[in-house]
Design a protein around this motif. Structure first.
Motif, short mmCIF file in Angstrom:
data_model
loop_
_atom_site.label_atom_id
_atom_site.label_comp_id
_atom_site.label_asym_id
_atom_site.label_seq_id
_atom_site.Cartn_x
_atom_site.Cartn_y
_atom_site.Cartn_z
N UNK A 78 -16.75 -33.75 9.69
CA UNK A 78 -17.02 -34.03 8.29
C UNK A 78 -16.39 -32.99 7.37
N UNK A 79 -16.36 -33.31 6.07
CA UNK A 79 -15.85 -32.36 5.09
C UNK A 79 -14.67 -32.93 4.32
N UNK A 80 -14.21 -32.16 3.34
CA UNK A 80 -13.09 -32.58 2.50
C UNK A 80 -11.78 -32.41 3.26
N UNK A 81 -11.00 -33.46 3.33
CA UNK A 81 -9.74 -33.45 4.08
C UNK A 81 -8.60 -32.96 3.20
N UNK A 82 -7.92 -31.91 3.65
CA UNK A 82 -6.83 -31.32 2.88
C UNK A 82 -5.77 -30.82 3.87
N UNK A 83 -4.88 -31.70 4.27
CA UNK A 83 -3.93 -31.37 5.33
C UNK A 83 -2.98 -30.25 4.89
N UNK A 84 -2.43 -29.57 5.88
CA UNK A 84 -1.42 -28.52 5.67
C UNK A 84 -1.77 -27.61 4.48
N UNK A 85 -2.90 -26.96 4.58
CA UNK A 85 -3.39 -26.09 3.51
C UNK A 85 -4.00 -24.83 4.09
N UNK A 86 -4.33 -23.90 3.22
CA UNK A 86 -5.00 -22.69 3.70
C UNK A 86 -6.34 -23.01 4.34
N UNK A 87 -6.98 -24.09 3.90
CA UNK A 87 -8.23 -24.52 4.55
C UNK A 87 -7.99 -24.81 6.03
N UNK A 88 -6.90 -25.51 6.32
CA UNK A 88 -6.59 -25.85 7.71
C UNK A 88 -6.27 -24.61 8.52
N UNK A 117 -14.75 -42.19 0.22
CA UNK A 117 -13.52 -41.86 0.90
C UNK A 117 -12.48 -41.30 -0.07
N UNK A 118 -12.37 -41.93 -1.23
CA UNK A 118 -11.39 -41.49 -2.23
C UNK A 118 -11.68 -40.08 -2.72
N UNK A 119 -12.96 -39.72 -2.79
CA UNK A 119 -13.36 -38.40 -3.29
C UNK A 119 -13.34 -37.34 -2.19
N UNK A 120 -13.14 -37.77 -0.95
CA UNK A 120 -13.31 -36.86 0.17
C UNK A 120 -12.00 -36.40 0.79
N UNK A 121 -10.87 -36.66 0.12
CA UNK A 121 -9.61 -36.20 0.68
C UNK A 121 -8.56 -36.00 -0.40
N UNK A 122 -7.59 -35.16 -0.08
CA UNK A 122 -6.40 -34.99 -0.91
C UNK A 122 -5.34 -35.96 -0.40
N UNK A 123 -4.87 -36.84 -1.28
CA UNK A 123 -3.80 -37.79 -0.94
C UNK A 123 -2.49 -37.01 -1.00
N UNK A 124 -2.02 -36.56 0.16
CA UNK A 124 -0.88 -35.63 0.19
C UNK A 124 0.42 -36.25 -0.33
N UNK A 125 0.82 -37.45 0.09
CA UNK A 125 2.05 -38.01 -0.47
C UNK A 125 1.98 -38.18 -1.99
N UNK A 126 0.84 -38.59 -2.48
CA UNK A 126 0.69 -38.74 -3.94
C UNK A 126 0.82 -37.38 -4.62
N UNK A 127 0.20 -36.36 -4.04
CA UNK A 127 0.28 -35.02 -4.63
C UNK A 127 1.72 -34.50 -4.61
N UNK A 128 2.46 -34.80 -3.53
CA UNK A 128 3.87 -34.38 -3.46
C UNK A 128 4.70 -35.00 -4.57
N UNK A 129 4.34 -36.19 -4.97
CA UNK A 129 5.03 -36.85 -6.08
C UNK A 129 4.63 -36.24 -7.42
N UNK A 130 3.35 -35.95 -7.58
CA UNK A 130 2.85 -35.43 -8.85
C UNK A 130 3.29 -34.00 -9.10
N UNK A 131 3.54 -33.26 -8.04
CA UNK A 131 3.90 -31.85 -8.16
C UNK A 131 5.24 -31.60 -7.48
N UNK A 132 6.35 -31.77 -8.20
CA UNK A 132 7.68 -31.69 -7.57
C UNK A 132 8.17 -30.28 -7.27
#
Length: 605
Positions: free
Chosen positions: A121-131, A240-255
């Motif tokens: 369980x927990x907030x999903x945030x791939x490839x991050x300092x949390x991981x 589900x939407x509140x429980x993870x970082x959408x990594x591809x979307x974030x890569x688009x939003x932050x170039x």
């Protein structure tokens, strides 16, 4: 007080050779929990059985979002069908060590669901300092268990290698050795954006197929044969939407790289001191080999090695000779049993050379042919880049040639339509002798545009045999790939030549918003394009072609930049992109030519 292991079940493997504890708990300092499977030899005690006097073993640990319980046969049926014996069987999972083999070899295997995925369980945030921090905590936990000698090794492919770089940089107690096999070490430069250009096709496919499908609480996994459902219950779509970082979307939003998304994922590779064996695949251009090479070069470890393999992404890890390599390295640093001389250090007499590479010579190359790839010979080197490398410029010429002589009075301009225009090619003359190119090529291109838009440049190295046929190699997915690839967006071209990581052959860019500079109309700018590490041998009579394009071209495999919003007509199209050749605009390709010239006389590995 939280009850540990409340979901745990314990069973014996079908062949009776090991015990599997499914869903053991790893407590985290913030009150969270990671759930793992522990595969242990029969005489090792149960997790947290502090009263036991059972046997202790070194531990191999992996962690990812892919699901510790998804059978390999379901995860990738085509790959599994052609898998080597030591990658198939009970509890086989994509890109991880097989419990049956490694428990018999005297290891405990721990496989972890990353936070927010599978049963963790927990907030999903791939490839991050949390991981990275969670994995480091798990390593220290594994070192302290009743079945552990206190020595932990890391072994796995791709994401399971990326997490190794991240955790090792935190120097967790008990970590004895790492084997990052085909693993990037820079999420921005290696995975998200190549030269500032979004690698959209792969990250979308990857996320939608094997990351988002394993989110904690996602309903219906068991029905889809994608591992068991979440044992603690499903989450609603809103949860589900509140429980993870959408990594591809974030890569688009932050170039750009100077945002929390990528600052948090940055790995301090220089902090790594543990013994490491970094294994890169020549065919992986577009994702991992840059990270394997950079990780090796940057790590502070005194005992470190860089090996290069070839073949598809999934198969080589499980070859008998590759498993023997992995085991010899891990046995040396986790058990003190050294059959090859690893403990002596790289290049020591009677030890292991610092660098070993599969030699891809003309005549023995076949695409997606596992026996052919296994049969290629291997050469040892003492360092990387290879000693004696000559960085040789080939200048673009007015007749679309690549010449060893700089242009003198022969000015020329070539142009194509931005975004979707046709590529322009420049070719060498036939090579007079067999020539090996191994290392870091770089292209210096002087370019302009007829408007006020941005310029995306896709550089391809194409190798041709003496008979005129193009030479292709086995790519990540088995598709044919070219000899080399490089990318650069003009607005992110700024280089920091004072940075410690900057090299003439690997330009360093911060990819920071403050450095963004769009080319003005008709302004000629120098585009210094990093081409990812290459190795190929040009036969006598063969040629090399430099292809310059505003888009991906044939031989790119899965790593295509095809997002219509990221690369829009408005931002890139409707203008002419120009390549300039003149005395003051010496557009050129610099190749790392090595003295070995294709030598290689040792079997793998």
């Amino acid at each position: 007080m939280t009850t540990l292991h409340k979901l745990r079940t314990i069973r014996t493997s079908e062949d009776g050779s090991y015990i599997a504890e499914v869903n053991a708990d790893i407590p985290l300092s913030d009150g969270g929990v990671l759930r793992c499977n522990v595969y242990r030899p029969l005489d090792a005690p149960a997790t947290d059985d502090t009263a036991s006097t059972g046997a202790r073993y070194p531990v191999l640990v992996t962690m990812s979002p892919y699901g510790k319980d998804v059978p390999y046969a379901n995860f990738h049926p085509m790959s599994y069908a052609g898998m080597h014996p030591n990658g198939k069987g009970e509890d086989a999972v994509w890109e991880t060590p097989l419990p049956r083999y490694w428990t018999k070899a005297g290891y405990v295997v721990v496989r972890i669901d990353e936070r927010g995925f599978g049963q963790s369980p927990g907030f999903a945030k791939i490839m991050s300092d949390q991981v990275w921090q969670d994995f480091a905590t798990a390593i220290e936990w594994a070192a302290e268990q009743s079945w552990s000698t206190g020595k932990v090794g890391l072994l796995g492919i791709s994401y399971y290698a990326i997490t190794q770089w991240g955790a090792a940089s935190l120097r967790p107690k008990g970590l004895a050795a790492i084997v990052p096999w085909e693993g990037a070490c820079d999420p921005y430069r290696d995975a998200a954006r190549h030269g500032g250009i979004l690698s959209s096709a792969f990250i979308d496919w990857w996320w939608n197929r094997q990351v988002a499908t394993m989110l904690y609480g996602l309903p219906g996994r068991a029905a889809r044969k994608w591992g068991p459902d979440t044992l603690e219950g499903d989450l609603t779509p809103e949860q589900l939407a509140q429980n993870h970082l959408d990594w591809p979307r974030a890569c688009r939003e932050f170039p750009y790289a100077d945002v929390p998304l990528f600052k948090d994922s940055a790995i301090n590779v220089e902090n790594i001191q543990v013994p490491l064996l970094s294994v890169a695949n020549w065919g992986g251009t577009g994702l991992h080999p840059r990270g394997n090479v950079q990780g090796y070069m940057r790590a502070a470890s005194t005992h470190k090695w860089l090996f290069f393999i070839t073949g598809r992404h999934d198969l080589p890890f499980y070859r008998d000779e590759c498993i023997a390599l992995q085991r010899s390295f891990l046995d040396a640093f986790c058990k003190g049993e050294d059959s090859r001389g690893w403990l002596k250090g790289p290049n020591a007499e009677g030890g292991v050379p610092a660098v070993r590479l599969v030699v891809r010579k003309p005549g023995g190359i076949k695409v997606d042919d596992e026996p052919a790839d296994r049969g290629l010979l291997v050469r040892s080197e003492s360092a990387w880049p290879i000693p004696g490398t000559t960085y040789t410029p080939f200048f673009l010429s007015a007749d679309k040639g690549l010449s060893s002589s700089a242009p003198s009075g022969a000015n020329a301009t070539f142009e194509y339509v931005g975004l979707n225009g046709d590529a322009i090619q420049f070719s060498t003359a036939a090579f007079q002798s067999q020539t090996e190119v191994t290392g870091h090529p770089v292209a210096h291109l002087f370019m302009s545009q007829s408007g006020t838009k941005d310029i995306d440049v896709f550089v391809t190295l194409r190798q041709y045999a003496a008979d005129g046929s193009e030479v292709f190699y086995t790519g990540t997915t088995g598709k044919p790939i070219t000899a080399g690839k490089g990318w650069l967006r003009a607005s992110t071209r700024a280089i920091d030549a004072s940075h410690p990581l900057h090299k003439p052959y690997v330009p360093y860019r911060h990819y920071a918003r403050k450095d963004v500079s769009f080319p003005k109309q008709d302004e000629v700018v120098e585009m210094v394009v990093e081409i990812w590490p290459v190795h190929f041998v040009i036969e006598q009579g063969g040629k090399l072609v430099l292809e310059i394009s505003p888009k991906d071209t044939a031989g790119t495999d899965a790593f295509v930049s095809d997002d219509a919003k990221e690369r829009s007509e408005e931002a890139f199209g409707g203008v002419q992109n120009r390549i300039h050749i003149a005395d003051k605009y010496q557009s050129r390709l610099v190749l790392p030519i090595v003295p070995a010239a294709g030598a290689g006389a040792e079997p793998q590995w």
